[in-house]
Design a protein around this motif. Structure first.
Motif, PDB file in Angstrom:
ATOM      1  N   LEU A 176       0.827  -1.202   0.000  1.00 42.19           N
ATOM      2  CA  LEU A 176       0.000   0.000   0.000  1.00 42.19           C
ATOM      3  C   LEU A 176       0.865   1.257   0.000  1.00 42.19           C
ATOM      4  O   LEU A 176       0.597   2.223  -0.723  1.00 42.19           O
ATOM      5  N   THR A 177       1.905   1.229   0.823  1.00 40.80           N
ATOM      6  CA  THR A 177       2.809   2.376   0.899  1.00 40.80           C
ATOM      7  C   THR A 177       3.497   2.626  -0.432  1.00 40.80           C
ATOM      8  O   THR A 177       3.532   3.759  -0.922  1.00 40.80           O
ATOM      9  N   ASP A 178       4.038   1.577  -1.021  1.00 47.12           N
ATOM     10  CA  ASP A 178       4.725   1.724  -2.307  1.00 47.12           C
ATOM     11  C   ASP A 178       3.778   2.283  -3.364  1.00 47.12           C
ATOM     12  O   ASP A 178       4.172   3.120  -4.190  1.00 47.12           O
ATOM     13  N   HIS A 179       2.529   1.818  -3.347  1.00 44.62           N
ATOM     14  CA  HIS A 179       1.543   2.277  -4.332  1.00 44.62           C
ATOM     15  C   HIS A 179       1.315   3.783  -4.214  1.00 44.62           C
ATOM     16  O   HIS A 179       1.303   4.498  -5.230  1.00 44.62           O
ATOM     17  N   HIS A 180       1.154   4.267  -2.995  1.00 45.38           N
ATOM     18  CA  HIS A 180       0.815   5.681  -2.815  1.00 45.38           C
ATOM     19  C   HIS A 180       2.035   6.599  -2.750  1.00 45.38           C
ATOM     20  O   HIS A 180       1.887   7.818  -2.889  1.00 45.38           O
ATOM     21  N   GLU A 181       3.208   6.045  -2.560  1.00 46.99           N
ATOM     22  CA  GLU A 181       4.430   6.851  -2.570  1.00 46.99           C
ATOM     23  C   GLU A 181       5.005   6.999  -3.971  1.00 46.99           C
ATOM     24  O   GLU A 181       5.902   7.822  -4.191  1.00 46.99           O
ATOM     25  N   THR A 182       4.490   6.218  -4.924  1.00 39.65           N
ATOM     26  CA  THR A 182       4.988   6.280  -6.298  1.00 39.65           C
ATOM     27  C   THR A 182       4.900   7.700  -6.850  1.00 39.65           C
ATOM     28  O   THR A 182       3.872   8.366  -6.717  1.00 39.65           O
ATOM     29  N   GLY A 183       6.000   8.159  -7.445  1.00 37.86           N
ATOM     30  CA  GLY A 183       6.017   9.489  -8.043  1.00 37.86           C
ATOM     31  C   GLY A 183       6.581  10.567  -7.129  1.00 37.86           C
ATOM     32  O   GLY A 183       6.864  11.686  -7.593  1.00 37.86           O
ATOM     33  N   ARG A 184       6.738  10.258  -5.839  1.00 41.22           N
ATOM     34  CA  ARG A 184       7.325  11.255  -4.939  1.00 41.22           C
ATOM     35  C   ARG A 184       8.836  11.321  -5.148  1.00 41.22           C
ATOM     36  O   ARG A 184       9.475  10.334  -5.506  1.00 41.22           O
ATOM     37  N   GLU A 185       9.388  12.490  -4.905  1.00 43.65           N
ATOM     38  CA  GLU A 185      10.820  12.687  -5.125  1.00 43.65           C
ATOM     39  C   GLU A 185      11.653  11.768  -4.236  1.00 43.65           C
ATOM     40  O   GLU A 185      12.674  11.218  -4.663  1.00 43.65           O
ATOM     41  N   GLN A 186      11.220  11.583  -2.995  1.00 40.44           N
ATOM     42  CA  GLN A 186      11.908  10.682  -2.066  1.00 40.44           C
ATOM     43  C   GLN A 186      10.868   9.763  -1.419  1.00 40.44           C
ATOM     44  O   GLN A 186      10.392  10.034  -0.313  1.00 40.44           O
ATOM     45  N   PRO A 187      10.479   8.703  -2.106  1.00 43.36           N
ATOM     46  CA  PRO A 187       9.424   7.820  -1.588  1.00 43.36           C
ATOM     47  C   PRO A 187       9.798   7.216  -0.241  1.00 43.36           C
ATOM     48  O   PRO A 187      10.928   6.753  -0.039  1.00 43.36           O
ATOM     49  N   TRP A 188       8.827   7.234   0.674  1.00 46.23           N
ATOM     50  CA  TRP A 188       9.028   6.615   1.979  1.00 46.23           C
ATOM     51  C   TRP A 188       8.839   5.120   1.850  1.00 46.23           C
ATOM     52  O   TRP A 188       7.934   4.650   1.153  1.00 46.23           O
ATOM     53  N   LYS A 189       9.697   4.352   2.501  1.00 46.93           N
ATOM     54  CA  LYS A 189       9.600   2.898   2.518  1.00 46.93           C
ATOM     55  C   LYS A 189       9.363   2.434   3.948  1.00 46.93           C
ATOM     56  O   LYS A 189       9.801   3.079   4.906  1.00 46.93           O
ATOM     57  N   ILE A 190       8.705   1.304   4.073  1.00 46.88           N
ATOM     58  CA  ILE A 190       8.425   0.796   5.408  1.00 46.88           C
ATOM     59  C   ILE A 190       9.713   0.511   6.184  1.00 46.88           C
ATOM     60  O   ILE A 190       9.769   0.636   7.406  1.00 46.88           O
ATOM     61  N   ASP A 191      10.789   0.182   5.466  1.00 46.51           N
ATOM     62  CA  ASP A 191      12.073  -0.076   6.116  1.00 46.51           C
ATOM     63  C   ASP A 191      12.748   1.199   6.618  1.00 46.51           C
ATOM     64  O   ASP A 191      13.772   1.121   7.306  1.00 46.51           O
ATOM     65  N   ASP A 192      12.188   2.377   6.279  1.00 46.44           N
ATOM     66  CA  ASP A 192      12.755   3.633   6.778  1.00 46.44           C
ATOM     67  C   ASP A 192      12.497   3.819   8.270  1.00 46.44           C
ATOM     68  O   ASP A 192      13.191   4.603   8.937  1.00 46.44           O
ATOM     69  N   ALA A 193      11.487   3.136   8.797  1.00 48.61           N
ATOM     70  CA  ALA A 193      11.151   3.247  10.223  1.00 48.61           C
ATOM     71  C   ALA A 193      11.845   2.137  11.002  1.00 48.61           C
ATOM     72  O   ALA A 193      12.140   1.070  10.454  1.00 48.61           O
ATOM     73  N   PRO A 194      12.106   2.355  12.290  1.00 41.97           N
ATOM     74  CA  PRO A 194      12.739   1.309  13.108  1.00 41.97           C
ATOM     75  C   PRO A 194      11.889   0.039  13.124  1.00 41.97           C
ATOM     76  O   PRO A 194      10.659   0.110  13.252  1.00 41.97           O
ATOM     77  N   PRO A 195      12.516  -1.139  12.994  1.00 39.85           N
ATOM     78  CA  PRO A 195      11.762  -2.403  12.938  1.00 39.85           C
ATOM     79  C   PRO A 195      10.840  -2.609  14.130  1.00 39.85           C
ATOM     80  O   PRO A 195       9.704  -3.072  13.970  1.00 39.85           O
ATOM     81  N   GLU A 196      11.326  -2.265  15.328  1.00 35.76           N
ATOM     82  CA  GLU A 196      10.495  -2.486  16.505  1.00 35.76           C
ATOM     83  C   GLU A 196       9.255  -1.587  16.513  1.00 35.76           C
ATOM     84  O   GLU A 196       8.192  -1.955  17.015  1.00 35.76           O
ATOM     85  N   TYR A 197       9.401  -0.391  15.917  1.00 39.38           N
ATOM     86  CA  TYR A 197       8.253   0.518  15.819  1.00 39.38           C
ATOM     87  C   TYR A 197       7.214  -0.049  14.856  1.00 39.38           C
ATOM     88  O   TYR A 197       6.009  -0.060  15.145  1.00 39.38           O
ATOM     89  N   ILE A 198       7.661  -0.527  13.703  1.00 41.00           N
ATOM     90  CA  ILE A 198       6.750  -1.128  12.727  1.00 41.00           C
ATOM     91  C   ILE A 198       6.059  -2.343  13.331  1.00 41.00           C
ATOM     92  O   ILE A 198       4.847  -2.543  13.175  1.00 41.00           O
ATOM     93  N   ASP A 199       6.834  -3.168  14.067  1.00 40.30           N
ATOM     94  CA  ASP A 199       6.244  -4.350  14.697  1.00 40.30           C
ATOM     95  C   ASP A 199       5.119  -3.965  15.651  1.00 40.30           C
ATOM     96  O   ASP A 199       4.067  -4.618  15.696  1.00 40.30           O
ATOM     97  N   SER A 200       5.315  -2.895  16.410  1.00 40.73           N
ATOM     98  CA  SER A 200       4.286  -2.463  17.358  1.00 40.73           C
ATOM     99  C   SER A 200       3.063  -1.920  16.629  1.00 40.73           C
ATOM    100  O   SER A 200       1.922  -2.129  17.062  1.00 40.73           O
ATOM    101  N   MET A 201       3.289  -1.236  15.505  1.00 46.76           N
ATOM    102  CA  MET A 201       2.170  -0.693  14.736  1.00 46.76           C
ATOM    103  C   MET A 201       1.353  -1.814  14.079  1.00 46.76           C
ATOM    104  O   MET A 201       0.126  -1.737  13.988  1.00 46.76           O
ATOM    105  N   LEU A 202       2.039  -2.858  13.627  1.00 47.60           N
ATOM    106  CA  LEU A 202       1.339  -3.974  12.996  1.00 47.60           C
ATOM    107  C   LEU A 202       0.428  -4.695  13.985  1.00 47.60           C
ATOM    108  O   LEU A 202      -0.617  -5.249  13.593  1.00 47.60           O
ATOM    109  N   LYS A 203       0.799  -4.686  15.259  1.00 49.06           N
ATOM    110  CA  LYS A 203      -0.050  -5.330  16.270  1.00 49.06           C
ATOM    111  C   LYS A 203      -1.345  -4.562  16.493  1.00 49.06           C
ATOM    112  O   LYS A 203      -2.299  -5.112  17.061  1.00 49.06           O
ATOM    113  N   ALA A 204      -1.397  -3.315  16.021  1.00 55.67           N
ATOM    114  CA  ALA A 204      -2.576  -2.475  16.241  1.00 55.67           C
ATOM    115  C   ALA A 204      -3.545  -2.504  15.065  1.00 55.67           C
ATOM    116  O   ALA A 204      -4.536  -1.769  15.062  1.00 55.67           O
ATOM    117  N   ILE A 205      -3.275  -3.342  14.055  1.00 58.12           N
ATOM    118  CA  ILE A 205      -4.170  -3.413  12.886  1.00 58.12           C
ATOM    119  C   ILE A 205      -4.517  -4.864  12.580  1.00 58.12           C
ATOM    120  O   ILE A 205      -3.841  -5.795  13.044  1.00 58.12           O
TER     121      ILE A 205
END
Length: 213
Positions: A130-159
């Motif tokens: 989803l992120t890659d789809h909506h970041e397409t075309g941006r000058e500096q696309p954000w990637k999920i790996d840009d965030a700390p792994p432990e932070y992403i892990d905690s966010m995934l538990k909330a969805i």
């Protein structure tokens, strides 16, 4: 939805394109707590199932996912461009005055029952796609790996994620096909000259539609 034949879209690739053009869908379910609706960005995989499949996620705190888990049929609404049509845009107004306002719009309704999942690996792949789809075309696309792994892990538990094979699709393009060529041209030209970007977006669809008549 009420869908006279003049406005109905039945071509599957065209329906898929209309879904792809809509950035935010509305997921509607009927369950234990009555009607519920959520506004969600979704991904469409056109290769999964005869009509394609939709993928998305919602907050675990959102009780609507329980409806999906219980097997409730879901309605997903994809609303495209829309515009108010003033009777003053019709050429026939000057001829006989027998005209009234209406609304032109584009929409797709998708129906199906969803599979709910909480697997961290599957959720991460979905959020990344989803992120890659909506970041397409941006000058500096954000990637999920840009965030700390432990932070992403905690966010995934909330969805929670869901996969919804589309069992039925209804598409509607109400673009003045039921009016005379002169009336339709008046609507198209009037909306194209509007200061409202949605009016202009709707007008942009009309020449293509009129050419099919």
């Amino acid at each position: 939805m009420y869908n006279p034949k003049a406005f109905a879209v039945e071509d599957l690739p065209e329906l898929h394109q209309m879904i792809g053009d809509c950035r935010l869908a509305i997921l509607v379910t009927q369950g234990e707590h009555g009607l519920q609706a959520s506004h969600l960005p979704l991904l469409l995989d056109t290769q999964q199932g005869p009509n394609g499949s939709l993928y998305g996620h919602m907050a675990r705190a959102n009780p609507q996912w329980r409806d999906l888990e219980a097997g409730a049929e879901a309605l997903v609404i994809f609303a495209g461009a829309d515009a108010y049509v003033s009777p003053g845009l019709y050429a026939s107004k000057a001829e006989h005055g027998k005209v009234v306002p209406t609304w032109n719009f584009v929409a797709v309704h998708a129906y199906g029952s969803a599979e709910v999942f909480s697997d961290a690996h599957r959720l991460r792949n979905l959020v990344g796609a989803l992120t890659d789809h909506h970041e397409t075309g941006r000058e500096q696309p954000w990637k999920i790996d840009d965030a700390p792994p432990e932070y992403i892990d905690s966010m995934l538990k909330a969805i929670v994620g869901f996969a919804l094979p589309i069992q039925r699709l209804e598409g509607k393009r109400k673009l003045s096909q039921n009016r005379s060529p002169a009336d339709a041209a008046g609507v198209r030209n009037g909306l194209a000259a509007s200061h409202d970007p949605q009016d202009r977006a709707l007008a942009h669809l009309m020449p293509e539609q009129l050419s099919k008549e």
